[in-house]
Each structure stands twice: as C-alpha cells, then as structure tokens.
Design a protein around this motif. Structure first.
Motif, mmCIF file in Angstrom:
data_model
loop_
_atom_site.group_PDB
_atom_site.id
_atom_site.type_symbol
_atom_site.label_atom_id
_atom_site.label_comp_id
_atom_site.label_asym_id
_atom_site.label_seq_id
_atom_site.Cartn_x
_atom_site.Cartn_y
_atom_site.Cartn_z
ATOM 1 N N VAL A 270 0.848 -1.182 0.000
ATOM 2 C CA VAL A 270 0.000 0.000 0.000
ATOM 3 C C VAL A 270 0.889 1.239 0.000
ATOM 4 O O VAL A 270 1.752 1.378 0.883
ATOM 5 N N PRO A 271 0.727 2.169 -0.942
ATOM 6 C CA PRO A 271 1.534 3.394 -0.919
ATOM 7 C C PRO A 271 1.370 4.136 0.403
ATOM 8 O O PRO A 271 0.299 4.106 1.024
ATOM 9 N N PRO A 272 2.417 4.796 0.894
ATOM 10 C CA PRO A 272 2.397 5.331 2.263
ATOM 11 C C PRO A 272 1.298 6.344 2.554
ATOM 12 O O PRO A 272 0.721 6.321 3.646
ATOM 13 N N LEU A 273 1.004 7.255 1.630
ATOM 14 C CA LEU A 273 -0.055 8.225 1.917
ATOM 15 C C LEU A 273 -1.418 7.550 1.971
ATOM 16 O O LEU A 273 -2.267 7.908 2.801
ATOM 17 N N ARG A 274 -1.630 6.582 1.093
ATOM 18 C CA ARG A 274 -2.878 5.825 1.134
ATOM 19 C C ARG A 274 -2.979 5.058 2.450
ATOM 20 O O ARG A 274 -4.050 4.968 3.071
ATOM 21 N N PHE A 275 -1.882 4.482 2.879
ATOM 22 C CA PHE A 275 -1.852 3.733 4.129
ATOM 23 C C PHE A 275 -2.201 4.642 5.312
ATOM 24 O O PHE A 275 -2.996 4.270 6.183
ATOM 25 N N LEU A 276 -1.605 5.841 5.348
ATOM 26 C CA LEU A 276 -1.861 6.763 6.459
ATOM 27 C C LEU A 276 -3.312 7.226 6.489
ATOM 28 O O LEU A 276 -3.906 7.374 7.566
ATOM 29 N N ARG A 277 -3.892 7.470 5.321
ATOM 30 C CA ARG A 277 -5.301 7.876 5.302
ATOM 31 C C ARG A 277 -6.177 6.760 5.866
ATOM 32 O O ARG A 277 -7.093 7.018 6.652
ATOM 33 N N ARG A 278 -5.907 5.531 5.448
ATOM 34 C CA ARG A 278 -6.701 4.427 5.975
ATOM 35 C C ARG A 278 -6.429 4.225 7.460
ATOM 36 O O ARG A 278 -7.344 3.883 8.232
ATOM 37 N N LEU A 279 -5.181 4.392 7.883
ATOM 38 C CA LEU A 279 -4.863 4.273 9.300
ATOM 39 C C LEU A 279 -5.715 5.241 10.119
ATOM 40 O O LEU A 279 -6.158 4.922 11.230
ATOM 41 N N ALA A 280 -5.935 6.439 9.556
ATOM 42 C CA ALA A 280 -6.738 7.463 10.214
ATOM 43 C C ALA A 280 -8.227 7.323 9.908
ATOM 44 O O ALA A 280 -9.028 8.158 10.353
ATOM 45 N N CYS A 281 -8.597 6.310 9.151
ATOM 46 C CA CYS A 281 -10.007 6.061 8.792
ATOM 47 C C CYS A 281 -10.639 7.273 8.120
ATOM 48 O O CYS A 281 -11.714 7.760 8.535
ATOM 49 N N VAL A 282 -9.970 7.755 7.071
ATOM 50 C CA VAL A 282 -10.548 8.810 6.243
ATOM 51 C C VAL A 282 -10.409 8.392 4.781
ATOM 52 O O VAL A 282 -9.559 7.570 4.434
ATOM 53 N N ASP A 283 -11.244 8.990 3.927
ATOM 54 C CA ASP A 283 -11.161 8.675 2.507
ATOM 55 C C ASP A 283 -10.165 9.607 1.824
ATOM 56 O O ASP A 283 -9.437 10.363 2.488
ATOM 57 N N ASP A 284 -10.131 9.578 0.505
ATOM 58 C CA ASP A 284 -9.163 10.388 -0.231
ATOM 59 C C ASP A 284 -9.359 11.878 -0.004
ATOM 60 O O ASP A 284 -8.414 12.662 -0.154
ATOM 61 N N ASP A 285 -10.572 12.283 0.350
ATOM 62 C CA ASP A 285 -10.857 13.690 0.633
ATOM 63 C C ASP A 285 -10.806 13.994 2.120
ATOM 64 O O ASP A 285 -11.264 15.054 2.570
ATOM 65 N N LEU A 286 -10.260 13.054 2.895
ATOM 66 C CA LEU A 286 -10.074 13.170 4.347
ATOM 67 C C LEU A 286 -11.391 13.238 5.104
ATOM 68 O O LEU A 286 -11.456 13.761 6.222
ATOM 69 N N ARG A 287 -12.439 12.662 4.525
ATOM 70 C CA ARG A 287 -13.719 12.554 5.223
ATOM 71 C C ARG A 287 -13.734 11.243 6.013
ATOM 72 O O ARG A 287 -13.326 10.198 5.485
ATOM 73 N N PRO A 288 -14.180 11.270 7.262
ATOM 74 C CA PRO A 288 -14.188 10.049 8.080
ATOM 75 C C PRO A 288 -15.020 8.945 7.444
ATOM 76 O O PRO A 288 -16.051 9.196 6.810
ATOM 77 N N VAL A 289 -14.544 7.704 7.593
ATOM 78 C CA VAL A 289 -15.275 6.529 7.140
ATOM 79 C C VAL A 289 -15.517 5.630 8.345
ATOM 80 O O VAL A 289 -14.741 5.636 9.313
ATOM 81 N N ASP A 290 -16.589 4.856 8.309
ATOM 82 C CA ASP A 290 -16.925 3.988 9.438
ATOM 83 C C ASP A 290 -17.336 2.605 8.966
ATOM 84 O O ASP A 290 -18.267 1.998 9.488
ATOM 85 N N ASP A 291 -16.621 2.104 7.962
ATOM 86 C CA ASP A 291 -16.909 0.761 7.483
ATOM 87 C C ASP A 291 -16.419 -0.272 8.495
ATOM 88 O O ASP A 291 -15.973 0.066 9.595
ATOM 89 N N ARG A 292 -16.449 -1.520 8.105
ATOM 90 C CA ARG A 292 -16.130 -2.593 9.049
ATOM 91 C C ARG A 292 -14.778 -2.422 9.726
ATOM 92 O O ARG A 292 -14.646 -2.593 10.941
ATOM 93 N N GLY A 293 -13.757 -2.047 8.967
ATOM 94 C CA GLY A 293 -12.427 -1.905 9.552
ATOM 95 C C GLY A 293 -12.258 -0.665 10.405
ATOM 96 O O GLY A 293 -11.280 -0.562 11.160
ATOM 97 N N CYS A 294 -13.177 0.294 10.305
ATOM 98 C CA CYS A 294 -13.033 1.555 11.031
ATOM 99 C C CYS A 294 -14.109 1.770 12.082
ATOM 100 O O CYS A 294 -14.252 2.876 12.609
ATOM 101 N N LYS A 295 -14.872 0.741 12.384
ATOM 102 C CA LYS A 295 -15.849 0.880 13.463
ATOM 103 C C LYS A 295 -15.108 1.067 14.785
ATOM 104 O O LYS A 295 -14.037 0.520 15.009
ATOM 105 N N ASP A 296 -15.680 1.867 15.653
ATOM 106 C CA ASP A 296 -15.082 2.148 16.968
ATOM 107 C C ASP A 296 -13.708 2.797 16.836
ATOM 108 O O ASP A 296 -12.806 2.574 17.661
#
Length: 564
Positions: A270-296
């Motif tokens: 996973v490219p590092p910026l993409r990885f960091l966005r997912r680590l922070a549970c945000v999409d490409d536009d930095l909007r929060p996501v709450d799918d299965r991996g980002c619940k809680d």
C-alpha cells in the motif's frame, strides 16, 4: 580523507593519540587519508548527547549487530560511532525470541508472554549484546518490535511456517512488546547477571505497508480494494504503544516504519499516503469513514512517524512517481498530510500540535556497482548522495533524523548462488564498509556530509554548498578545497557569508568573501555560496580540537536544483 596541519597545506599525516586501536586497524586496508576521519573523529558522545544535534544519524544493520561474535559487534559499533552514528536501530524479532514460533499451538506451562523471565534461556542474548555494546559506545538504541510473528500468534489457517504475518493478534503483540520493554527498563539483568541498560525508544513493527512483513495488504470490496494492512496495523499499534509506556514510563514510541513505495490498488504494498489515510479512517478527501475496519475508531497516538524514504535507483532529489508514494524529496507532501490528519484529530503525533509532526527517517541508503554490478551508481555517487540526502532531510520541517541502512555489506557468496546470477546479490550491499570490512568513501561522508552544487546561470551562476560536521556540540571550523588537476594539488575555495544557515542561502550577489576557514552554526551545519569553480571534485575539511584538519572524500559537483 586526509589529516594535515592546515586547511590548504601539503598533506602531512601524523599519528592521532586518541584513535581507537581496533578501529584504526580495521580501517588500515584503506589509504591513511581515508581511514583517518572514520577512525579518529574525537571523543565519544554521551548517551544523551547525540539527539541534541539537528539530525542524529540512525543506523540499522541487524545482520552484523545481532548475528556476529561479541568482539565484532563491539568493533562495528565503535566504527559506527566514529563515523557519526548517534542512534542504533535493532530488531526485537518476535518470531526469533518467542518460544515454539513454528507451532500453531500457543505455548503452555509457565510461559507468560508479557514476562521476559519466562522466555527460553538465551532468547534475548543477541539483543542484550547489541544493546549493551551500543550503550558502551555512547549510542542511543531504537528497538523495533517487529517481524515476523510466531505462528501461534497469527490468524488460524496461515500456511506460512517460515515468516508468519497474517493478521497478528494485537493482544499477543502487546504482550511481546511488554516483555521487551520490561527487559530494557533499566532494572533487569542479563544471563550473566550484569545489568542491562534502559532503552527508551521503540517502534511498532517494520514496513506494515509491505507484503513481506504484514498481510493481507488489500481486501477486495464491492467498489475496489481497501488497504487492509492499515486496519491490521492500527489494532497492533493501539495495543502495543500503551503497553510499552505502562512498563517504561517516558518511553518514545514511533509509528510506522513505512516504506516509500507501493503498488496500485490490490497489487503489492500500500503506498504510504494511502496507508496513512486508511490508518486514520478517512477517505481520499479526508472525510471520516466507518466501514467494518473503522468501526469504533479512536485517534491513533504516537510520538512520531518512522519512515523509509528510499530512492535506490534515482538520485536523492528525484520525486516519487505514482500516486500516494513518498520519497526523500517529497517530505513536504508527507508533512502536509500528517498536519491535516493531526488537525482533524485523526492522528496524534508529538506533544506540541503547533510544531511539525516528528518524522524519523530510520532506513535509507544506496548500493554501488563496485559491490553489486547490477546497480546504477558508483561508490563515489554513494558518498555524494550522503551529503545530498542529509541536506534534504535537514531542510524538511518535522524531519528529526537521517538514516543509513547497513554498516557492512553482506557477503554475496552467502546466497549460495553462482557468479553471474543476479540473485546472488539479493541481500543488500548498501554498507559503508565492504564485505571485507574495508571502508568505502561513504564511511567518511557519513561523518562529514557535504554537498556542493552549481546554481543559477550567467552572471548569477555561483557555487553553493551544504556541510555538516557530525559529532560533538558547538560551532565547528570548516574549509572547502577543490582539486586542481593541472597542479595535482588541493586549492582553497572562496566562500561567502550567508548569515545563519538556511536552505536558500546565497543570492545573486556575493556577501563578504571568506578566503579562510569559516564557522558552522552551533549544530555543526553550514550553508554557503561562493565563486564558480572549475570542473573537479571538492572536499570538506573540519578542524579538530588539537588544531589538525580532517578532510572528507572528494565529492563531484551537482548541477541544478536540489529536487526535481
């Protein structure tokens, strides 16, 4: 490198009384001029001194430091210290230290995974040796709690017996992190009964965005792929970081050790910026996501981000190609994302939100074609890139260290493959010592990073230099010389006073001409401009406490911008 009586005098090498005998002997295969700097660069810093410098140099070489006899490990660390290293990065390999690593059954009996005293006798001996010798050499230690996992700690059904890494259990990882932090909390003893030094700097895992170290990297979804490795790693770090701090109050815990590359969605890492966005549970536009991996989701907390900005096949100033990749020249992009994630409360890095997020560069280096014939650059390039990469790190807000991957090359014959087979060089040859232990020019460049280049055009064309003297505190006296091929002699270079060191030092006009030595800033850094010089290499000299001068290796001029 040459040691002589004045910045532009004829060479006159003489013995240095403080030169460590073992180090000098080890470097004796080189010309005296080159060995002098690496072997005799002054008194060792205290264990707390080096991080006060602008860019402490982080060295990793597990093959040497965790797998060689005690005397060789001691020599390695003395050599590293004398070449300007300030921090040694060591891997606490979970699968090497834990009992029954190939079994799918969790160990029973009296084994407690959070208590180092219940691990097998000798399990920590290799790490104990390196930690002690680093402490003896006056170096800080950074311990990676890293690859691979024991098979009993990964997801059931994993078929990888040699390098298990499929969704490691966060609770088991936290227990292992606790055991390591307890062993090096400064109160424990080794197998010999002698005390073990305290380690106060840790990182959780190594390159979690690389498929060789953590899997799965991607998870297919109805709309494409999700970076599953970021979800797995988030849980591991969230469990381990507070566990370390609980048993080692005041410890610094770093996030990531991310690699700079990555593939397209669903391919490779996973490219590092993409990885960091997912680590922070945000999409490409930095909007929060709450799918299965980002619940809680809860904010990810760390004292800094560790990063590997490799540029193996291009110059240090070459920007990354491909979306969401980050190399050394792209640190502003990395810092921009970290700042936005921190401002949004998704990642907490460092104590002060008003300053850039701390980024530790913990791996970097170049292989040379003299050591691996399939590489594009020479040993002279490797030495030049030390100064260039140090400058790029120094000028980048938030970057708090430089890095060197490998002290000594790994013997290609250990691969068991014949000469002519490219796979013979599958292990890295990026050391500053060759496979016999002889120093390359880059060994001297580590101690005196130096990058000269020509900038501007026409009437505004000028020489520009970056220089750093690693080791010790306070301003240092330096000089620059150029090689006059016709006279076969080194000549002084006139430098201009630009004021305080800064990336943009030197305008179209010259400042005060400094025909003699100049002073660095209190952190050992100087940025200067000067008159255009004829073609030919330059070298940096640093004056030592006894009045003698040490010279770095010849460095060819670079023409053009620092990046691009």
């Amino acid at each position: 490198m040459r040691r002589h009586d004045g910045p532009h005098a004829a060479p006159a090498p003489r013995p240095r009384r403080t030169c460590p005998a073992r180090t000098a002997a080890r470097l004796g295969a080189l010309p005296v001029a080159l060995a002098a700097l690496v072997a005799c660069l002054g008194a060792a810093p205290s264990a707390d001194a080096q991080p006060g410098l602008p860019l402490p140099l982080v060295l990793q070489d597990d093959a040497e430091l965790l797998n060689r006899p005690p005397e060789r490990v001691r020599e390695d660390l003395e050599t590293a210290r004398d070449a300007g290293v300030g921090v040694v990065r060591l891997t606490a390999s979970w699968s090497r230290i834990a009992p029954d690593p190939r079994s799918a059954e969790r160990p029973g009996g009296g084994f407690r995974p959070d208590d180092p005293a219940t691990y097998a006798p000798g399990a920590f001996d290799h790490l104990d040796l390196a930690v002690r010798e680093a402490h003896r050499a006056g170096l800080r230690v950074l311990i990676d709690l890293a690859f691979w996992a024991p098979r009993w700690a990964v997801q059931a059904g994993s078929t990888d017996r040699e390098r298990p890494r499929l969704r490691p259990d966060p609770a088991a990882f936290a227990a292992f992190a606790t055991a390591v932090a307890r062993r090096y909390d400064g109160t424990r003893t080794g197998a010999d009964g002698a005390g073990l030094p305290r380690v106060g700097l840790y990182a959780t895992w190594n390159e979690p965005n690389h498929p060789a170290f953590l899997s799965p990297q991607w998870e297919p979804t109805a709309s494409g792929f999700t970076p599953e490795s970021a979800d797995v790693y988030r849980a591991m770090h969230r469990a381990a970081a507070p566990a370390i701090r609980d048993v080692s109050p005041g410890a610094t815990v770093l996030l990531g050790n991310l690699t700079s590359i990555g593939g397209r969605d669903g391919e490779a890492g996973v490219p590092p910026l993409r990885f960091l966005r997912r680590l922070a549970c945000v999409d490409d536009d930095l909007r929060p996501v709450d799918d299965r991996g980002c619940k809680d989701f809860r904010p990810v907390e760390a004292d800094g981000l560790a990063f590997h900005p490799y540029t193996r096949y291009v110059t240090p100033g070459t920007p990354a190609e491909g979306r969401d990749r980050v190399q050394l020249a792209d640190q502003d992009e990395l810092q921009s994302l970290l700042r936005r994630l921190r401002d949004a409360g998704r990642i907490v890095l460092g104590d002060d939100p008003a300053v850039p997020a701390p980024v530790w560069l913990t791996e970097y280096g170049y292989e040379a074609r003299e050591d691996d014939p399939y590489q594009p650059f020479s040993r002279a390039d490797q030495a030049r890139f030390v100064g260039w990469s140090t400058y790029l790190a120094w000028r980048s807000p938030g970057v708090v260290s430089a890095a060197q991957f490998l002290l000594r090359d790994i013997e290609p014959a250990e691969s068991g493959l014949p000469v002519g087979d490219r796979r013979r060089y599958r292990d890295w040859q990026s050391g500053v010592l060759d496979r016999t232990g002889a120093a390359k020019p880059a060994a001297a460049a580590l101690a005196l990073p130096f990058w000269p280049r020509l900038v501007g055009s026409g009437a505004t064309r000028r020489l520009w230099i970056f220089a750093q003297v690693r080791r010790d505190f306070g301003p240092r006296t330096i000089a620059v010389e150029r090689w006059d091929a016709g006279a076969e002699a080194w000549r002084p270079v006139v430098l201009d006073d630009c004021g305080a060191p800064r990336p943009g030092c030197g305008g179209p006009g010259r400042g005060d001409a400094l025909t003699g030595p100049v002073r660095t800033d209190p952190q050992g850094v100087a940025v200067r401009s000067g008159r255009v010089v004829d073609a030919g290499p330059l070298r940096l000299l640093a004056r030592q406490g006894d009045g003698s001068w040490l010279a770095g290796p010849p460095i060819d001029l670079t023409t053009g911008p620092a990046t691009g």
